[in-house]
Design a protein around this motif. Sequence first.
Motif, PDB file in Angstrom:
ATOM      1  N   ALA A 114       0.717  -1.170  -0.013  1.00 26.71           N
ATOM      2  CA  ALA A 114       0.034  -0.032  -0.008  1.00 26.71           C
ATOM      3  C   ALA A 114       0.900   1.231  -0.016  1.00 26.71           C
ATOM      4  O   ALA A 114       1.727   1.219   0.781  1.00 26.71           O
ATOM      5  CB  ALA A 114      -0.897  -0.044   1.212  1.00 26.71           C
ATOM      6  N   GLY A 115       0.645   2.170  -1.046  1.00 27.76           N
ATOM      7  CA  GLY A 115       1.538   3.470  -1.025  1.00 27.76           C
ATOM      8  C   GLY A 115       2.785   3.063  -1.803  1.00 27.76           C
ATOM      9  O   GLY A 115       3.326   4.031  -2.226  1.00 27.76           O
ATOM     10  N   ARG A 116       2.885   2.034  -2.304  1.00 27.29           N
ATOM     11  CA  ARG A 116       4.305   1.638  -3.069  1.00 27.29           C
ATOM     12  C   ARG A 116       4.020   1.499  -4.590  1.00 27.29           C
ATOM     13  O   ARG A 116       4.884   1.503  -5.473  1.00 27.29           O
ATOM     14  CB  ARG A 116       4.766   0.334  -2.689  1.00 27.29           C
ATOM     15  N   ILE A 117       2.687   1.211  -5.062  1.00 27.41           N
ATOM     16  CA  ILE A 117       2.241   0.817  -6.325  1.00 27.41           C
ATOM     17  C   ILE A 117       2.056   2.176  -6.996  1.00 27.41           C
ATOM     18  O   ILE A 117       1.341   2.868  -6.624  1.00 27.41           O
ATOM     19  CB  ILE A 117       1.279  -0.148  -6.304  1.00 27.41           C
ATOM     20  N   PRO A 118       2.848   2.274  -8.380  1.00 29.56           N
ATOM     21  CA  PRO A 118       2.547   3.505  -9.136  1.00 29.56           C
ATOM     22  C   PRO A 118       1.126   3.430  -9.596  1.00 29.56           C
ATOM     23  O   PRO A 118       0.511   2.743 -10.073  1.00 29.56           O
ATOM     24  CB  PRO A 118       3.480   2.988 -10.395  1.00 29.56           C
ATOM     25  N   ALA A 119       0.673   4.861  -9.574  1.00 29.91           N
ATOM     26  CA  ALA A 119      -0.682   5.177  -9.776  1.00 29.91           C
ATOM     27  C   ALA A 119      -1.051   4.487 -11.335  1.00 29.91           C
ATOM     28  O   ALA A 119      -2.276   4.050 -11.471  1.00 29.91           O
ATOM     29  CB  ALA A 119      -1.089   6.440  -9.766  1.00 29.91           C
ATOM     30  N   ASP A 120      -0.248   4.725 -12.242  1.00 30.67           N
ATOM     31  CA  ASP A 120      -0.549   4.268 -13.579  1.00 30.67           C
ATOM     32  C   ASP A 120      -0.647   2.793 -13.620  1.00 30.67           C
ATOM     33  O   ASP A 120      -1.579   2.100 -14.681  1.00 30.67           O
ATOM     34  CB  ASP A 120       0.377   4.663 -14.665  1.00 30.67           C
ATOM     35  N   ILE A 196     -10.016  -4.853  -4.087  1.00 28.55           N
ATOM     36  CA  ILE A 196      -8.643  -4.823  -3.697  1.00 28.55           C
ATOM     37  C   ILE A 196      -7.986  -3.768  -4.468  1.00 28.55           C
ATOM     38  O   ILE A 196      -7.238  -3.130  -3.737  1.00 28.55           O
ATOM     39  CB  ILE A 196      -7.967  -6.216  -4.056  1.00 28.55           C
ATOM     40  N   LEU A 197      -8.238  -3.241  -5.360  1.00 30.92           N
ATOM     41  CA  LEU A 197      -7.576  -2.241  -6.289  1.00 30.92           C
ATOM     42  C   LEU A 197      -8.046  -0.992  -5.670  1.00 30.92           C
ATOM     43  O   LEU A 197      -7.041   0.102  -5.570  1.00 30.92           O
ATOM     44  CB  LEU A 197      -8.021  -2.354  -7.659  1.00 30.92           C
ATOM     45  N   GLU A 198      -9.236  -0.899  -5.136  1.00 27.33           N
ATOM     46  CA  GLU A 198      -9.578   0.527  -4.604  1.00 27.33           C
ATOM     47  C   GLU A 198      -8.922   0.631  -3.155  1.00 27.33           C
ATOM     48  O   GLU A 198      -8.576   1.853  -3.043  1.00 27.33           O
ATOM     49  CB  GLU A 198     -11.229   0.369  -4.287  1.00 27.33           C
ATOM     50  N   THR A 199      -8.536  -0.368  -2.461  1.00 26.24           N
ATOM     51  CA  THR A 199      -7.915  -0.158  -1.239  1.00 26.24           C
ATOM     52  C   THR A 199      -6.176   0.117  -1.492  1.00 26.24           C
ATOM     53  O   THR A 199      -5.979   0.954  -0.774  1.00 26.24           O
ATOM     54  CB  THR A 199      -7.809  -1.421  -0.313  1.00 26.24           C
ATOM     55  N   LEU A 200      -5.959  -0.513  -2.550  1.00 27.21           N
ATOM     56  CA  LEU A 200      -4.558   0.122  -2.891  1.00 27.21           C
ATOM     57  C   LEU A 200      -4.517   1.237  -3.617  1.00 27.21           C
ATOM     58  O   LEU A 200      -3.386   2.191  -3.179  1.00 27.21           O
ATOM     59  CB  LEU A 200      -4.081  -1.138  -4.092  1.00 27.21           C
ATOM     60  N   GLU A 201      -5.502   1.893  -4.015  1.00 32.15           N
ATOM     61  CA  GLU A 201      -5.353   3.277  -4.778  1.00 32.15           C
ATOM     62  C   GLU A 201      -5.717   4.224  -3.508  1.00 32.15           C
ATOM     63  O   GLU A 201      -4.810   5.644  -3.579  1.00 32.15           O
ATOM     64  CB  GLU A 201      -6.744   3.353  -5.618  1.00 32.15           C
ATOM     65  N   GLN A 202      -6.307   3.806  -2.547  1.00 31.55           N
ATOM     66  CA  GLN A 202      -6.365   4.574  -1.269  1.00 31.55           C
ATOM     67  C   GLN A 202      -5.107   4.545  -0.398  1.00 31.55           C
ATOM     68  O   GLN A 202      -5.212   5.162   0.614  1.00 31.55           O
ATOM     69  CB  GLN A 202      -7.554   4.237  -0.435  1.00 31.55           C
ATOM     70  N   ALA A 203      -4.445   3.469  -0.769  1.00 24.47           N
ATOM     71  CA  ALA A 203      -2.944   3.273   0.059  1.00 24.47           C
ATOM     72  C   ALA A 203      -3.297   2.852   1.535  1.00 24.47           C
ATOM     73  O   ALA A 203      -2.734   3.247   2.479  1.00 24.47           O
ATOM     74  CB  ALA A 203      -2.179   4.307  -0.021  1.00 24.47           C
ATOM     75  N   ASP A 204      -4.395   2.203   1.796  1.00 22.58           N
ATOM     76  CA  ASP A 204      -5.004   1.824   2.981  1.00 22.58           C
ATOM     77  C   ASP A 204      -4.670   0.241   3.459  1.00 22.58           C
ATOM     78  O   ASP A 204      -5.174  -0.606   2.704  1.00 22.58           O
ATOM     79  CB  ASP A 204      -6.746   1.771   2.958  1.00 22.58           C
ATOM     80  N   ALA A 205      -3.377   0.165   3.974  1.00 20.15           N
ATOM     81  CA  ALA A 205      -2.771  -1.035   4.319  1.00 20.15           C
ATOM     82  C   ALA A 205      -3.532  -1.990   5.025  1.00 20.15           C
ATOM     83  O   ALA A 205      -4.054  -2.983   4.612  1.00 20.15           O
ATOM     84  CB  ALA A 205      -1.580  -0.872   5.175  1.00 20.15           C
ATOM     85  N   GLY A 206      -4.646  -1.529   6.116  1.00 22.25           N
ATOM     86  CA  GLY A 206      -5.381  -2.375   6.705  1.00 22.25           C
ATOM     87  C   GLY A 206      -6.582  -2.773   5.811  1.00 22.25           C
ATOM     88  O   GLY A 206      -7.023  -3.838   5.878  1.00 22.25           O
TER      89      GLY A 206
END
Length: 228
Positions: A114-120, A196-206
């Motif tokens: 979370a927070g590491r994956i490039p937005a594109d 899953i993708l939405e939580t990663l886009e929000q950089a929400d680890a939990g």
Amino acid sequence: MKGAVLDQASPLIDRRTWTRRDGPLWQIAYDTLLRMIQRRELPAHVPVVENQLAQQLGISRTPLRQALLRLEIEGRLQKTVNHSYVVRRVELKEYLQSLRVRQFLEPEAAALSAGRIPADHLAAAHANLLAVKETEPYSMPLHWKSDDEVHDLFIENCGNDTMADILRSLRVTTNLFEIERLSERLIPDSQQHERILETLEQADAGAAREAVADHIQSLFEFAVRTVA
């Protein structure tokens, strides 16, 4: 035992249009064989006849053997006592045990990413997931490609190489079982991958940890309900 062959009038790989810019022939052969496995055109435990397969692909046996070796190293193929290749068959017990290990590790990988994956990269995965849902008729290879893309996003970006290697190996095992034994799961998979993708886009680890854990539990329950 009869070998796995396709009723194919023309080669699957067109050497007339191939150039080195398209990549090495063994890589193209690997991609083609992987799609054949995903489409169940190479059934589990049916020997691969190299001469016939090379002819069907339209390539020599050298790049074919390189592709087969990579699939063996990944755990998708195995050799028989007669030294023939076959698609590895995964039984329910191994599948469920592999899912349980994934359920320990994969949510943590998602949280770490979370927070590491490039937005594109996230945007591309979202677009491809939407394309899979809208494709008519249903395309199994596109489904598996999108599935790999979503999971690879957080596995590759978790920052722990050992965890990533273990998860890649486990996913090969569970994928083989799902291809052979489970019915199509486009709707639940798409909904869960979207979450899953939405939580990663929000950089929400939990939230990412919870979304991945719920997804794997859904796979476990689906297998028990439909196969066991």
